[in-house]
Design a protein around this motif. Structure first.
Motif, PDB file in Angstrom:
ATOM      1  N   VAL A 301       0.837  -1.212   0.000  1.00  0.00           N
ATOM      2  CA  VAL A 301       0.000   0.000   0.000  1.00  0.00           C
ATOM      3  C   VAL A 301       0.865   1.253   0.000  1.00  0.00           C
ATOM      4  O   VAL A 301       0.643   2.182  -0.792  1.00  0.00           O
ATOM      5  CB  VAL A 301      -0.947  -0.005   1.229  1.00  0.00           C
ATOM      6  CG1 VAL A 301      -1.685   1.331   1.337  1.00  0.00           C
ATOM      7  CG2 VAL A 301      -1.942  -1.153   1.132  1.00  0.00           C
ATOM      8  N   PHE A 302       1.861   1.288   0.879  1.00  0.00           N
ATOM      9  CA  PHE A 302       2.767   2.439   0.933  1.00  0.00           C
ATOM     10  C   PHE A 302       3.512   2.608  -0.391  1.00  0.00           C
ATOM     11  O   PHE A 302       3.644   3.713  -0.911  1.00  0.00           O
ATOM     12  CB  PHE A 302       3.764   2.278   2.084  1.00  0.00           C
ATOM     13  CG  PHE A 302       3.292   2.827   3.386  1.00  0.00           C
ATOM     14  CD1 PHE A 302       3.554   4.147   3.741  1.00  0.00           C
ATOM     15  CD2 PHE A 302       2.568   2.044   4.265  1.00  0.00           C
ATOM     16  CE1 PHE A 302       3.117   4.671   4.944  1.00  0.00           C
ATOM     17  CE2 PHE A 302       2.117   2.553   5.481  1.00  0.00           C
ATOM     18  CZ  PHE A 302       2.395   3.864   5.823  1.00  0.00           C
ATOM     19  N   ALA A 303       4.008   1.495  -0.942  1.00  0.00           N
ATOM     20  CA  ALA A 303       4.782   1.556  -2.188  1.00  0.00           C
ATOM     21  C   ALA A 303       3.940   2.088  -3.343  1.00  0.00           C
ATOM     22  O   ALA A 303       4.410   2.898  -4.151  1.00  0.00           O
ATOM     23  CB  ALA A 303       5.331   0.172  -2.525  1.00  0.00           C
ATOM     24  N   VAL A 304       2.676   1.656  -3.428  1.00  0.00           N
ATOM     25  CA  VAL A 304       1.785   2.091  -4.529  1.00  0.00           C
ATOM     26  C   VAL A 304       1.525   3.591  -4.448  1.00  0.00           C
ATOM     27  O   VAL A 304       1.620   4.306  -5.459  1.00  0.00           O
ATOM     28  CB  VAL A 304       0.455   1.301  -4.479  1.00  0.00           C
ATOM     29  CG1 VAL A 304      -0.589   1.957  -5.379  1.00  0.00           C
ATOM     30  CG2 VAL A 304       0.676  -0.140  -4.901  1.00  0.00           C
ATOM     31  N   PHE A 305       1.212   4.088  -3.256  1.00  0.00           N
ATOM     32  CA  PHE A 305       0.894   5.514  -3.121  1.00  0.00           C
ATOM     33  C   PHE A 305       2.125   6.388  -3.338  1.00  0.00           C
ATOM     34  O   PHE A 305       2.022   7.464  -3.942  1.00  0.00           O
ATOM     35  CB  PHE A 305       0.278   5.789  -1.751  1.00  0.00           C
ATOM     36  CG  PHE A 305      -1.185   5.474  -1.680  1.00  0.00           C
ATOM     37  CD1 PHE A 305      -2.129   6.374  -2.148  1.00  0.00           C
ATOM     38  CD2 PHE A 305      -1.633   4.270  -1.166  1.00  0.00           C
ATOM     39  CE1 PHE A 305      -3.484   6.096  -2.100  1.00  0.00           C
ATOM     40  CE2 PHE A 305      -2.979   3.968  -1.109  1.00  0.00           C
ATOM     41  CZ  PHE A 305      -3.917   4.880  -1.580  1.00  0.00           C
ATOM     42  N   ILE A 306       3.287   5.951  -2.870  1.00  0.00           N
ATOM     43  CA  ILE A 306       4.513   6.722  -3.121  1.00  0.00           C
ATOM     44  C   ILE A 306       4.838   6.720  -4.616  1.00  0.00           C
ATOM     45  O   ILE A 306       5.256   7.736  -5.177  1.00  0.00           O
ATOM     46  CB  ILE A 306       5.693   6.148  -2.300  1.00  0.00           C
ATOM     47  CG1 ILE A 306       5.435   6.320  -0.798  1.00  0.00           C
ATOM     48  CG2 ILE A 306       6.997   6.850  -2.674  1.00  0.00           C
ATOM     49  CD1 ILE A 306       6.450   5.619   0.090  1.00  0.00           C
ATOM     50  N   SER A 307       4.617   5.583  -5.278  1.00  0.00           N
ATOM     51  CA  SER A 307       4.862   5.482  -6.719  1.00  0.00           C
ATOM     52  C   SER A 307       3.970   6.440  -7.495  1.00  0.00           C
ATOM     53  O   SER A 307       4.418   7.122  -8.431  1.00  0.00           O
ATOM     54  CB  SER A 307       4.621   4.050  -7.204  1.00  0.00           C
ATOM     55  OG  SER A 307       5.475   3.152  -6.562  1.00  0.00           O
ATOM     56  N   LEU A 308       2.706   6.507  -7.117  1.00  0.00           N
ATOM     57  CA  LEU A 308       1.775   7.408  -7.796  1.00  0.00           C
ATOM     58  C   LEU A 308       2.180   8.866  -7.597  1.00  0.00           C
ATOM     59  O   LEU A 308       2.046   9.690  -8.511  1.00  0.00           O
ATOM     60  CB  LEU A 308       0.350   7.171  -7.291  1.00  0.00           C
ATOM     61  CG  LEU A 308      -0.305   5.851  -7.724  1.00  0.00           C
ATOM     62  CD1 LEU A 308      -1.649   5.671  -7.032  1.00  0.00           C
ATOM     63  CD2 LEU A 308      -0.495   5.805  -9.235  1.00  0.00           C
ATOM     64  N   MET A 309       2.681   9.188  -6.386  1.00  0.00           N
ATOM     65  CA  MET A 309       3.133  10.558  -6.148  1.00  0.00           C
ATOM     66  C   MET A 309       4.346  10.879  -7.026  1.00  0.00           C
ATOM     67  O   MET A 309       4.435  11.968  -7.611  1.00  0.00           O
ATOM     68  CB  MET A 309       3.505  10.742  -4.669  1.00  0.00           C
ATOM     69  CG  MET A 309       3.936  12.166  -4.333  1.00  0.00           C
ATOM     70  SD  MET A 309       4.525  12.366  -2.632  1.00  0.00           S
ATOM     71  CE  MET A 309       6.091  11.500  -2.734  1.00  0.00           C
ATOM     72  N   ILE A 310       5.281   9.950  -7.148  1.00  0.00           N
ATOM     73  CA  ILE A 310       6.467  10.163  -7.996  1.00  0.00           C
ATOM     74  C   ILE A 310       6.043  10.346  -9.449  1.00  0.00           C
ATOM     75  O   ILE A 310       6.555  11.227 -10.145  1.00  0.00           O
ATOM     76  CB  ILE A 310       7.445   8.978  -7.842  1.00  0.00           C
ATOM     77  CG1 ILE A 310       8.037   8.960  -6.427  1.00  0.00           C
ATOM     78  CG2 ILE A 310       8.570   9.075  -8.878  1.00  0.00           C
ATOM     79  CD1 ILE A 310       8.834   7.713  -6.111  1.00  0.00           C
ATOM     80  N   LEU A 311       5.088   9.530  -9.906  1.00  0.00           N
ATOM     81  CA  LEU A 311       4.600   9.649 -11.283  1.00  0.00           C
ATOM     82  C   LEU A 311       3.926  10.989 -11.524  1.00  0.00           C
ATOM     83  O   LEU A 311       3.977  11.529 -12.624  1.00  0.00           O
ATOM     84  CB  LEU A 311       3.622   8.510 -11.591  1.00  0.00           C
ATOM     85  CG  LEU A 311       4.232   7.127 -11.811  1.00  0.00           C
ATOM     86  CD1 LEU A 311       3.136   6.082 -11.990  1.00  0.00           C
ATOM     87  CD2 LEU A 311       5.132   7.130 -13.036  1.00  0.00           C
TER      88      LEU A 311
END
Length: 539
Positions: A301-311
């Motif tokens: 969950v943390f990885a997905v949301f951080i990834s979306l923020m980076i994108l």
């Protein structure tokens, strides 16, 4: 590397409240930026692009002929006196409140449009005439021809048709303008239609067509979804009102694009829900509690949301298709958490745990991330987005698992050693000692080496689209009515100026006429012989 995680583990253990606050803050910030991302739901984003296709796409974005919605009103009544125009009039009145979505509606020819067309041709007549037409004009100027034309005009004026013809006769008593109007026949889409009650109707009178030109492009599914949903409500309402008399159906790229967008979102939700449900059931069965499976999913969950923020900071918009890999990512990323859990069950020493697992997990995630990152080099925008999203998520999930799982999971050795189930038995089985299994697998591999060459690939790019059953029925109806949905090739002439584009179009029109005369094409429609460049007009 493991020393960093050991120090971080002790720091978080001593400052739990601060650590929880920081974690929640990071999650909230990431959620905020993730919600700002614009998702493209265009299925065409998955198609590879090159310089030629980019040029084609650039030209097509300036046109809107492919963005039309075709409305088919089919006659179901056996009453010969029933007019399709009644249903068409009702439909046009119903869509009047949707003007903010509609640029124009074609298919109904008003009387003033006929008059305007006549006046346009009359005022620009020399541009429509050729040598044969001038010979025909010379014939019309003979005394006998003039007398015959005057007689025909008189008969027309004293008959009921004078309501329509009198204005045309006043403007052009000899009917010379009609020589130019005949040239407009080249613009006819098909010979399978006629005008009836000012509407475009098939020759058998059983189908009426309207063409809606939306204000939004077909790939703008966010706005078109509301429009198409309201159109469907109107369709259902009118079909109920005229039940047994007529039936309305739609077809067109905006409708198909909305169906694709809805299906993409539905598929993403379903695959993620199904995968998470199955994994939760398996993990709860294995660990015999509800809390441990939640710990396994938390790093993802943390990885997905951080990834979306980076994108969000890398790209202003991403393809929604890239999120369709979500179910696969869940399966990949929870492996890191499970790897830590299984080691932690057998080794309660946190420092020994990090020494054993830190390097393998990071290297494993790095190699997987690099594999996904290779998609960045393909020419498909959707696959580029997928590669970026997947690689960032996989790599970050390994770090998140190393930080989060040891903090939340505390194994009870005595209890867990007594619990065995079929998963433990499958995992502990010595497969390498089972000779029949090894021989069987070897034979399967050898058979696959001979069989893989016979695997076929679907080369129909149209199958990328999801077309609902009702739209397939509408498409089949159109194919029966005419060939406007199939067997057609669209050719576009473009240039750096209007004059250059018109010149090229005239040359294209001459080429198509030659091909038609040689029997290589059945027919073509072009404005090349009607709308000329300034240079050709001077000629």
């Amino acid at each position: 590397m493991h020393r960093f995680f050991i120090h971080l583990y002790y720091f978080i253990s001593k400052n739990r409240f601060i650590s929880i606050a920081i974690a929640l803050g990071i999650l909230l910030i990431c959620t905020f930026f993730a919600s700002k991302i614009n998702f493209e739901e265009d299925i065409n984003q998955i198609i590879p692009k090159n310089e030629k296709s980019d040029l084609t796409a650039k030209v097509l974005t300036q046109l809107n002929f492919s963005d039309k919605i075709i409305v088919i009103i089919e006659k179901k009544s056996k009453d010969e006196n029933f007019q399709l125009s009644e249903t068409a009039d009702t439909f046009l009145s119903k869509i009047d409140p949707l003007k903010k979505y509609i640029g124009s509606v074609q298919g109904k020819v008003n009387d003033n449009e006929i008059s305007e067309t006549f006046d346009f041709v009359n005022q620009n007549l020399p541009l429509f005439l050729n040598e044969k037409d001038y010979a025909e004009i010379e014939r019309k100027l003979n005394k006998d021809s003039i007398a015959k034309q005057v007689e025909n005009n008189y008969v027309s004026l004293v008959s009921p048709t004078s309501l329509v013809t009198k204005d045309f006769i006043k403007k052009d008593p000899l009917g010379i303008t009609f020589l130019g109007i005949k040239k407009l026949n080249a613009l006819n889409i098909s010979k399978d239609f006629k005008l009836e009650d000012n509407y475009i109707v098939t020759k058998d009178g059983k189908n009426l067509l309207l063409f809606i030109d939306p204000k939004n492009k077909s790939n703008d599914t966010k706005n078109n979804e509301v429009f198409v949903n309201q159109l469907n409500e109107i369709k259902d309402e009118i079909n109920k009102t005229f039940n047994g008399k007529t039936e309305i159906s739609y077809f067109g790229s905006p409708v198909i694009a909305v169906a694709n967008a809805q299906q993409i979102k539905k598929d993403i939700q379903n695959t993620v829900i199904i995968s998470m449900t199955v994994l939760l059931i398996l993990l709860m069965y294995y660990f015999r509690n509800f809390f441990t499976p939640l710990i396994v999913f938390l790093p993802t969950v943390f990885a997905v949301f951080i990834s979306l923020m980076i994108l969000y900071f890398i790209k202003d918009k991403i393809s929604a298709i890239s999120l369709s890999v979500g179910a696969i990512l869940i399966g990949i990323t929870i492996d890191y958490a499970l790897h830590i859990l299984t080691h932690y069950k057998h080794n309660n020493n946190i420092e020994e745990l990090y020494k054993e697992i830190t390097q393998p997990i990071i290297l494993s995630s790095a190699t997987t991330a690099v594999s996904f990152l290779c998609l960045v080099f393909v020419r498909s925008e959707a696959l580029k987005d997928l590669g970026l999203f997947a690689s960032i998520t996989v790599f970050l999930s390994s770090f998140a698992a190393l930080i989060i799982v040891p903090q939340l999971y505390h194994p009870k050795a005595d209890k867990e050693k007594t619990n065995t189930n079929f998963i433990d038995k499958i995992g502990s089985y010595p497969y390498e000692k089972n000779k029949p299994l090894i021989i069987g697998c070897s034979l399967i591999i050898i058979a696959c080496l001979f069989g893989f060459r016979h695997v076929g690939f679907n080369e129909d790019i149209g199958d990328l689209n999801y077309i609902p059953k009702d739209l397939k029925i509408s498409e089949a109806k159109l194919e029966k009515l005419s060939d406007i949905t199939s067997k057609s090739i669209y050719t576009i002439s473009y240039g750096n100026s209007e004059s250059e584009a018109l010149t090229r179009n005239s040359q294209l029109s001459q080429f198509l006429e030659k091909e038609k005369q040689e029997g290589k094409i059945l027919s073509y429609n072009s404005i090349g012989n009607v709308v000329l460049s300034e240079k050709d007009q001077q000629k």
